[in-house]
Design a protein around this motif. Structure first.
Motif, mmCIF file in Angstrom:
data_model
loop_
_atom_site.group_PDB
_atom_site.id
_atom_site.type_symbol
_atom_site.label_atom_id
_atom_site.label_comp_id
_atom_site.label_asym_id
_atom_site.label_seq_id
_atom_site.Cartn_x
_atom_site.Cartn_y
_atom_site.Cartn_z
ATOM 1 N N LEU A 78 0.825 -1.208 0.000
ATOM 2 C CA LEU A 78 0.000 0.000 0.000
ATOM 3 C C LEU A 78 0.863 1.263 0.000
ATOM 4 C CD1 LEU A 78 -2.793 -1.039 2.543
ATOM 5 C CD2 LEU A 78 -2.911 -1.018 0.042
ATOM 6 N N GLY A 79 1.960 1.234 0.752
ATOM 7 C CA GLY A 79 2.850 2.388 0.764
ATOM 8 C C GLY A 79 3.484 2.637 -0.585
ATOM 9 N N PHE A 80 3.868 1.551 -1.269
ATOM 10 C CA PHE A 80 4.470 1.692 -2.594
ATOM 11 C C PHE A 80 3.470 2.244 -3.605
ATOM 12 C CE2 PHE A 80 5.027 -0.372 -6.779
ATOM 13 C CZ PHE A 80 6.177 0.288 -7.185
ATOM 14 N N LEU A 81 2.273 1.693 -3.622
ATOM 15 C CA LEU A 81 1.259 2.168 -4.573
ATOM 16 C C LEU A 81 0.878 3.627 -4.289
ATOM 17 C CD1 LEU A 81 -1.052 -0.988 -4.780
ATOM 18 C CD2 LEU A 81 0.666 -0.229 -6.440
ATOM 19 N N SER A 82 0.779 3.984 -3.016
ATOM 20 C CA SER A 82 0.455 5.375 -2.675
ATOM 21 C C SER A 82 1.576 6.308 -3.109
ATOM 22 C CB SER A 82 0.223 5.498 -1.166
ATOM 23 O OG SER A 82 -0.831 4.657 -0.742
ATOM 24 N N ALA A 83 2.814 5.913 -2.833
ATOM 25 C CA ALA A 83 3.953 6.750 -3.220
ATOM 26 C C ALA A 83 4.044 6.880 -4.735
ATOM 27 C CB ALA A 83 5.248 6.152 -2.655
ATOM 28 N N TYR A 84 3.799 5.794 -5.457
ATOM 29 C CA TYR A 84 3.863 5.834 -6.920
ATOM 30 C C TYR A 84 2.779 6.757 -7.480
ATOM 31 C CZ TYR A 84 4.095 4.174 -11.745
ATOM 32 O OH TYR A 84 4.223 4.107 -13.113
ATOM 33 N N GLY A 85 1.582 6.652 -6.938
ATOM 34 C CA GLY A 85 0.502 7.487 -7.436
ATOM 35 C C GLY A 85 0.742 8.970 -7.198
ATOM 36 N N LEU A 86 1.226 9.319 -5.987
ATOM 37 C CA LEU A 86 1.442 10.724 -5.669
ATOM 38 C C LEU A 86 2.693 11.293 -6.344
ATOM 39 C CD1 LEU A 86 0.498 10.827 -1.888
ATOM 40 C CD2 LEU A 86 -0.750 11.834 -3.787
ATOM 41 N N ALA A 87 3.672 10.435 -6.629
ATOM 42 C CA ALA A 87 4.913 10.915 -7.246
ATOM 43 C C ALA A 87 4.831 10.987 -8.762
ATOM 44 C CB ALA A 87 6.077 10.005 -6.834
ATOM 45 N N ARG A 88 3.981 10.197 -9.379
ATOM 46 C CA ARG A 88 4.000 10.093 -10.836
ATOM 47 C C ARG A 88 2.771 10.674 -11.529
ATOM 48 N NH1 ARG A 88 8.569 9.601 -9.755
ATOM 49 N NH2 ARG A 88 9.863 7.748 -10.016
ATOM 50 N N GLY A 142 12.825 9.564 -7.469
ATOM 51 C CA GLY A 142 13.374 10.767 -8.070
ATOM 52 C C GLY A 142 13.035 10.896 -9.542
ATOM 53 N N ASP A 143 13.506 11.990 -10.148
ATOM 54 C CA ASP A 143 13.228 12.269 -11.558
ATOM 55 C C ASP A 143 13.955 11.293 -12.485
ATOM 56 O OD1 ASP A 143 11.625 14.388 -10.854
ATOM 57 O OD2 ASP A 143 13.257 15.868 -10.962
ATOM 58 N N HIS A 144 15.143 10.826 -12.078
ATOM 59 C CA HIS A 144 15.868 9.901 -12.951
ATOM 60 C C HIS A 144 15.098 8.600 -13.142
ATOM 61 C CE1 HIS A 144 16.948 8.601 -8.914
ATOM 62 N NE2 HIS A 144 17.360 7.446 -9.422
ATOM 63 N N GLN A 145 14.386 8.168 -12.080
ATOM 64 C CA GLN A 145 13.568 6.962 -12.214
ATOM 65 C C GLN A 145 12.366 7.231 -13.119
ATOM 66 O OE1 GLN A 145 12.882 6.651 -8.076
ATOM 67 N NE2 GLN A 145 14.687 5.386 -7.669
ATOM 68 N N ALA A 146 11.797 8.428 -13.016
ATOM 69 C CA ALA A 146 10.673 8.767 -13.888
ATOM 70 C C ALA A 146 11.093 8.758 -15.350
ATOM 71 C CB ALA A 146 10.114 10.133 -13.500
ATOM 72 N N ASN A 147 12.320 9.188 -15.645
ATOM 73 C CA ASN A 147 12.811 9.169 -17.027
ATOM 74 C C ASN A 147 12.944 7.741 -17.548
ATOM 75 O OD1 ASN A 147 12.997 11.966 -17.061
ATOM 76 N ND2 ASN A 147 15.112 11.963 -16.316
ATOM 77 N N ILE A 148 13.413 6.842 -16.691
ATOM 78 C CA ILE A 148 13.539 5.437 -17.091
ATOM 79 C C ILE A 148 12.158 4.831 -17.314
ATOM 80 C CG2 ILE A 148 14.360 3.159 -16.368
ATOM 81 C CD1 ILE A 148 16.560 4.579 -14.800
ATOM 82 N N GLU A 149 11.196 5.200 -16.465
ATOM 83 C CA GLU A 149 9.832 4.688 -16.639
ATOM 84 C C GLU A 149 9.234 5.182 -17.959
ATOM 85 O OE1 GLU A 149 7.994 6.166 -13.161
ATOM 86 O OE2 GLU A 149 9.075 4.824 -11.803
#
Length: 262
Positions: free
Chosen positions: A81-91, A156-163
């Motif tokens: 749940l923490g991962f999904l919440s963090a992914y949703g709010l960060a991306r 971070g932003d570098h992970q968003a670029n890879i995604e």
């Protein structure tokens, strides 16, 4: 010599702090090996009889298994749940993201007693009985904000670029999450899991309020303490402390050390 004297107050202060923290634990472990029936000085011989008594106590062993089941299950759910919440709010661009982050981390600032009482009232209102499952839900409530905070801080932003690159290559969203994002965040995921395990393993208040017949080990230890101190309670307390130490060591060796190397 003069330099050594200059550092003496700092050394004495550090020794006093560590002694204040660890001396009760040392006494607990030491008297768990006492051969006598009362955990009071002087120490009367060394023996493993009380650890054998703990091993042969069916209720303690059942409580130990219950604690492991609740800790593992609630920690896995809290990390998910923490991962999904963090992914949703960060991306994603969501309304009132700052407010949502504050609400997700708010339980970190609330007393476990208040959370436990609130869950007890809520569960009674909706008809959920006291059980290990109810205690597991309570542990998810207190550990999920911690997991969210740890994982969100590592996105971070570098992970968003890879995604984005993975999506450009044809990956679906679930493939991006499971095959790209999660592997990149594995140190944070493992840290969240082991910290949740440690907190769930030692947690007493919520487990006490939300369980009835099948209880966790801290609740069973509390029941033993109601009849007075004895080396058996020292032995089971030493077991709880030993498992907590093992979890912290695994967390340090597996997560933090590899994180520093990378």
């Amino acid at each position: 010599m003069r330099k050594a004297w200059r550092h003496l107050p700092s050394v004495l202060y550090a020794l006093a702090i560590y002694g204040f923290i660890f001396l009760p634990v040392v006494v607990l472990v030491l008297f768990s090996f006492q051969d006598g029936r009362f955990p009071i000085p002087p120490l009367k011989g060394l023996s493993l009889r009380w650890y054998e008594a703990v091993w042969n106590d069916r209720r303690l062993m059942e409580a130990l298994v219950n604690s492991i089941v609740v800790a593992v299950g609630s920690s896995l759910m809290a990390v998910l749940l923490g991962f999904l919440s963090a992914y949703g709010l960060a991306r994603f661009k969501l309304p009132a993201k700052g407010l949502q982050r504050a609400l997700l981390t708010a339980p970190l600032t609330v007393s476990y007693l208040i959370i436990g009482m609130g869950l007890l009232i809520t569960f009674n209102a909706v008809g959920i009985p006291k059980s290990l499952a109810a205690a597991g839900i309570g542990h998810v409530v207190i550990n999920m904000p911690l997991c969210f905070a740890i994982i969100y801080s590592q996105m971070g932003d570098h992970q968003a670029n890879i995604e984005r690159a993975a999506r450009d290559l044809g990956a679906k969203e679930w493939q991006v999450i499971t095959l790209v994002t999660a592997p990149m965040l594995w140190p944070a995921l493992f840290a969240s899991f082991f910290l949740s395990m440690t907190f769930s393993w030692d947690e007493f208040i919520i487990s006490f309020l939300l369980t009835r017949f099948d209880v966790t080990l801290p609740v069973e230890i509390w029941s033993l303490l109601r009849s007075g101190l004895n080396p058996k309670t020292n032995a089971v307390g030493s077991v709880v402390f030993g498992i907590s130490v093992v979890l912290v060591i695994v967390l340090e060796l597996v997560v933090f050390r590899k994180g520093r190397r990378s």
